[in-house]
Design a protein around this motif. Structure first.
Motif, PDB file in Angstrom:
ATOM      1  N   ALA A  12     -14.103  -7.415   4.567  1.00 33.29           N
ATOM      2  CA  ALA A  12     -14.966  -8.023   5.589  1.00 33.29           C
ATOM      3  C   ALA A  12     -15.006  -9.540   5.453  1.00 33.29           C
ATOM      4  O   ALA A  12     -14.949 -10.257   6.465  1.00 33.29           O
ATOM      5  CB  ALA A  12     -16.379  -7.436   5.489  1.00 33.29           C
ATOM      6  N   ASP A  13     -15.070 -10.040   4.227  1.00 35.46           N
ATOM      7  CA  ASP A  13     -15.097 -11.488   4.002  1.00 35.46           C
ATOM      8  C   ASP A  13     -13.788 -12.138   4.433  1.00 35.46           C
ATOM      9  O   ASP A  13     -13.786 -13.194   5.074  1.00 35.46           O
ATOM     10  CB  ASP A  13     -15.356 -11.813   2.530  1.00 35.46           C
ATOM     11  CG  ASP A  13     -16.754 -11.473   2.084  1.00 35.46           C
ATOM     12  OD1 ASP A  13     -17.619 -11.194   2.949  1.00 35.46           O
ATOM     13  OD2 ASP A  13     -16.984 -11.475   0.857  1.00 35.46           O
ATOM     14  N   VAL A  14     -12.675 -11.521   4.068  1.00 36.39           N
ATOM     15  CA  VAL A  14     -11.365 -12.083   4.406  1.00 36.39           C
ATOM     16  C   VAL A  14     -11.193 -12.115   5.927  1.00 36.39           C
ATOM     17  O   VAL A  14     -10.778 -13.142   6.491  1.00 36.39           O
ATOM     18  CB  VAL A  14     -10.221 -11.286   3.739  1.00 36.39           C
ATOM     19  CG1 VAL A  14      -8.857 -11.762   4.223  1.00 36.39           C
ATOM     20  CG2 VAL A  14     -10.317 -11.389   2.225  1.00 36.39           C
ATOM     21  N   ALA A  40      -4.483  -8.999   0.668  1.00 34.57           N
ATOM     22  CA  ALA A  40      -5.147 -10.177   1.234  1.00 34.57           C
ATOM     23  C   ALA A  40      -4.097 -11.139   1.783  1.00 34.57           C
ATOM     24  O   ALA A  40      -4.291 -11.738   2.845  1.00 34.57           O
ATOM     25  CB  ALA A  40      -6.012 -10.863   0.183  1.00 34.57           C
ATOM     26  N   GLY A  41      -2.981 -11.259   1.084  1.00 31.95           N
ATOM     27  CA  GLY A  41      -1.882 -12.084   1.574  1.00 31.95           C
ATOM     28  C   GLY A  41      -1.340 -11.578   2.899  1.00 31.95           C
ATOM     29  O   GLY A  41      -1.043 -12.366   3.803  1.00 31.95           O
ATOM     30  N   TRP A  42      -1.215 -10.266   3.029  1.00 32.15           N
ATOM     31  CA  TRP A  42      -0.740  -9.696   4.293  1.00 32.15           C
ATOM     32  C   TRP A  42      -1.695 -10.059   5.425  1.00 32.15           C
ATOM     33  O   TRP A  42      -1.258 -10.451   6.504  1.00 32.15           O
ATOM     34  CB  TRP A  42      -0.629  -8.184   4.211  1.00 32.15           C
ATOM     35  CG  TRP A  42       0.424  -7.661   3.309  1.00 32.15           C
ATOM     36  CD1 TRP A  42       1.522  -8.307   2.814  1.00 32.15           C
ATOM     37  CD2 TRP A  42       0.477  -6.342   2.766  1.00 32.15           C
ATOM     38  NE1 TRP A  42       2.249  -7.471   2.006  1.00 32.15           N
ATOM     39  CE2 TRP A  42       1.636  -6.255   1.955  1.00 32.15           C
ATOM     40  CE3 TRP A  42      -0.326  -5.223   2.876  1.00 32.15           C
ATOM     41  CZ2 TRP A  42       1.996  -5.104   1.274  1.00 32.15           C
ATOM     42  CZ3 TRP A  42       0.027  -4.071   2.195  1.00 32.15           C
ATOM     43  CH2 TRP A  42       1.179  -4.018   1.410  1.00 32.15           C
ATOM     44  N   VAL A  43      -2.995  -9.904   5.181  1.00 31.24           N
ATOM     45  CA  VAL A  43      -3.991 -10.203   6.210  1.00 31.24           C
ATOM     46  C   VAL A  43      -3.920 -11.672   6.613  1.00 31.24           C
ATOM     47  O   VAL A  43      -4.023 -12.009   7.786  1.00 31.24           O
ATOM     48  CB  VAL A  43      -5.414  -9.835   5.723  1.00 31.24           C
ATOM     49  CG1 VAL A  43      -6.474 -10.353   6.672  1.00 31.24           C
ATOM     50  CG2 VAL A  43      -5.544  -8.324   5.538  1.00 31.24           C
ATOM     51  N   LEU A  44      -3.721 -12.548   5.630  1.00 35.17           N
ATOM     52  CA  LEU A  44      -3.702 -13.985   5.885  1.00 35.17           C
ATOM     53  C   LEU A  44      -2.310 -14.515   6.218  1.00 35.17           C
ATOM     54  O   LEU A  44      -2.142 -15.714   6.436  1.00 35.17           O
ATOM     55  CB  LEU A  44      -4.242 -14.738   4.663  1.00 35.17           C
ATOM     56  CG  LEU A  44      -5.690 -14.424   4.306  1.00 35.17           C
ATOM     57  CD1 LEU A  44      -6.063 -15.072   2.988  1.00 35.17           C
ATOM     58  CD2 LEU A  44      -6.627 -14.850   5.425  1.00 35.17           C
ATOM     59  N   ASN A  45      -1.324 -13.643   6.231  1.00 33.92           N
ATOM     60  CA  ASN A  45       0.065 -14.005   6.490  1.00 33.92           C
ATOM     61  C   ASN A  45       0.567 -15.042   5.477  1.00 33.92           C
ATOM     62  O   ASN A  45       1.134 -16.076   5.832  1.00 33.92           O
ATOM     63  CB  ASN A  45       0.258 -14.508   7.920  1.00 33.92           C
ATOM     64  CG  ASN A  45       1.714 -14.532   8.324  1.00 33.92           C
ATOM     65  OD1 ASN A  45       2.528 -13.797   7.780  1.00 33.92           O
ATOM     66  ND2 ASN A  45       2.059 -15.378   9.275  1.00 33.92           N
ATOM     67  N   MET A  61       0.845  -1.164   0.000  1.00 35.40           N
ATOM     68  CA  MET A  61       0.000   0.000   0.000  1.00 35.40           C
ATOM     69  C   MET A  61       0.896   1.234   0.000  1.00 35.40           C
ATOM     70  O   MET A  61       1.895   1.266   0.688  1.00 35.40           O
ATOM     71  CB  MET A  61      -0.894  -0.027   1.240  1.00 35.40           C
ATOM     72  CG  MET A  61      -1.961   1.011   1.237  1.00 35.40           C
ATOM     73  SD  MET A  61      -3.059   0.967   2.674  1.00 35.40           S
ATOM     74  CE  MET A  61      -3.465  -0.718   2.847  1.00 35.40           C
ATOM     75  N   LYS A  62       0.525   2.210  -0.765  1.00 30.86           N
ATOM     76  CA  LYS A  62       1.330   3.426  -0.826  1.00 30.86           C
ATOM     77  C   LYS A  62       1.228   4.178   0.493  1.00 30.86           C
ATOM     78  O   LYS A  62       0.232   4.095   1.206  1.00 30.86           O
ATOM     79  CB  LYS A  62       0.842   4.306  -1.973  1.00 30.86           C
ATOM     80  CG  LYS A  62       1.036   3.652  -3.320  1.00 30.86           C
ATOM     81  CD  LYS A  62       0.522   4.530  -4.414  1.00 30.86           C
ATOM     82  CE  LYS A  62       0.693   3.785  -5.727  1.00 30.86           C
ATOM     83  NZ  LYS A  62      -0.235   4.204  -6.733  1.00 30.86           N
ATOM     84  N   GLU A  63       2.278   4.927   0.809  1.00 34.54           N
ATOM     85  CA  GLU A  63       2.318   5.624   2.096  1.00 34.54           C
ATOM     86  C   GLU A  63       1.177   6.629   2.235  1.00 34.54           C
ATOM     87  O   GLU A  63       0.596   6.767   3.310  1.00 34.54           O
ATOM     88  CB  GLU A  63       3.666   6.316   2.289  1.00 34.54           C
ATOM     89  CG  GLU A  63       3.809   6.849   3.688  1.00 34.54           C
ATOM     90  CD  GLU A  63       5.235   7.156   4.054  1.00 34.54           C
ATOM     91  OE1 GLU A  63       5.423   8.016   4.915  1.00 34.54           O
ATOM     92  OE2 GLU A  63       6.142   6.538   3.485  1.00 34.54           O
ATOM     93  N   ASP A  80       0.607 -16.996  -3.390  1.00 34.85           N
ATOM     94  CA  ASP A  80      -0.197 -18.090  -2.845  1.00 34.85           C
ATOM     95  C   ASP A  80      -1.689 -17.898  -3.127  1.00 34.85           C
ATOM     96  O   ASP A  80      -2.452 -18.864  -3.103  1.00 34.85           O
ATOM     97  CB  ASP A  80      -0.013 -18.207  -1.332  1.00 34.85           C
ATOM     98  CG  ASP A  80       1.391 -18.583  -0.933  1.00 34.85           C
ATOM     99  OD1 ASP A  80       2.071 -19.298  -1.714  1.00 34.85           O
ATOM    100  OD2 ASP A  80       1.828 -18.168   0.159  1.00 34.85           O
ATOM    101  N   ILE A  81      -2.086 -16.679  -3.397  1.00 28.47           N
ATOM    102  CA  ILE A  81      -3.506 -16.350  -3.547  1.00 28.47           C
ATOM    103  C   ILE A  81      -4.153 -17.108  -4.714  1.00 28.47           C
ATOM    104  O   ILE A  81      -5.265 -17.623  -4.548  1.00 28.47           O
ATOM    105  CB  ILE A  81      -3.697 -14.821  -3.659  1.00 28.47           C
ATOM    106  CG1 ILE A  81      -3.196 -14.115  -2.379  1.00 28.47           C
ATOM    107  CG2 ILE A  81      -5.148 -14.470  -3.937  1.00 28.47           C
ATOM    108  CD1 ILE A  81      -3.887 -14.491  -1.102  1.00 28.47           C
TER     109      ILE A  81
END
Length: 111
Positions: A61-63, A24-29, A1-3, A34-35
């Motif tokens: 919200a879904d993630v 989404a990868g960041w949220v799911l670690n 994400m941009k600053e 891998d997505i």
């Protein structure tokens, strides 16, 4: 994400409503690469009907909601592991068969 985006969203005190594959990868670690395996296994569903090679967005919200489910996280972990085991086996098999990136290696006489 941009600053700039990060600062703006932190002022709002919330995450963006749509996540990119990387986010989404960041949220799911997990990694962004891998997505696609998770999409193929129908563990993640992108918003709308994106083309196969188009950018994919996911509802935050879904993630976040599905990530609370331990059984779902186990499926995600197993799917990613199996995907990379399969990819590594394919790559190893290509190396054993004398191919490199789908091209057969040529002997010195054929070059």
């Amino acid at each position: 994400m941009k600053e700039d985006q990060n600062r703006f969203l932190s002022l709002l005190g919330q995450l963006p409503l749509r996540l990119t594959a990387e986010q989404a990868g960041w949220v799911l670690n997990c990694q962004a690469h891998d997505i696609p395996a998770l999409i193929s296994a129908r563990l993640l569903k992108p918003l709308g009907n994106p083309s196969q090679n188009g950018a994919k967005y996911f509802a935050t919200a879904d993630v976040l909601e599905t990530a609370k489910d331990r059984a779902w996280l186990v499926k995600v972990t197993n799917t990613i592991s199996q995907h990379w085991q399969h990819q590594n086996a394919r790559q190893k098999n290509h190396s054993v068969n004398g191919t490199l990136n789908g091209l057969a290696s040529l002997s010195l006489n054929e070059r």
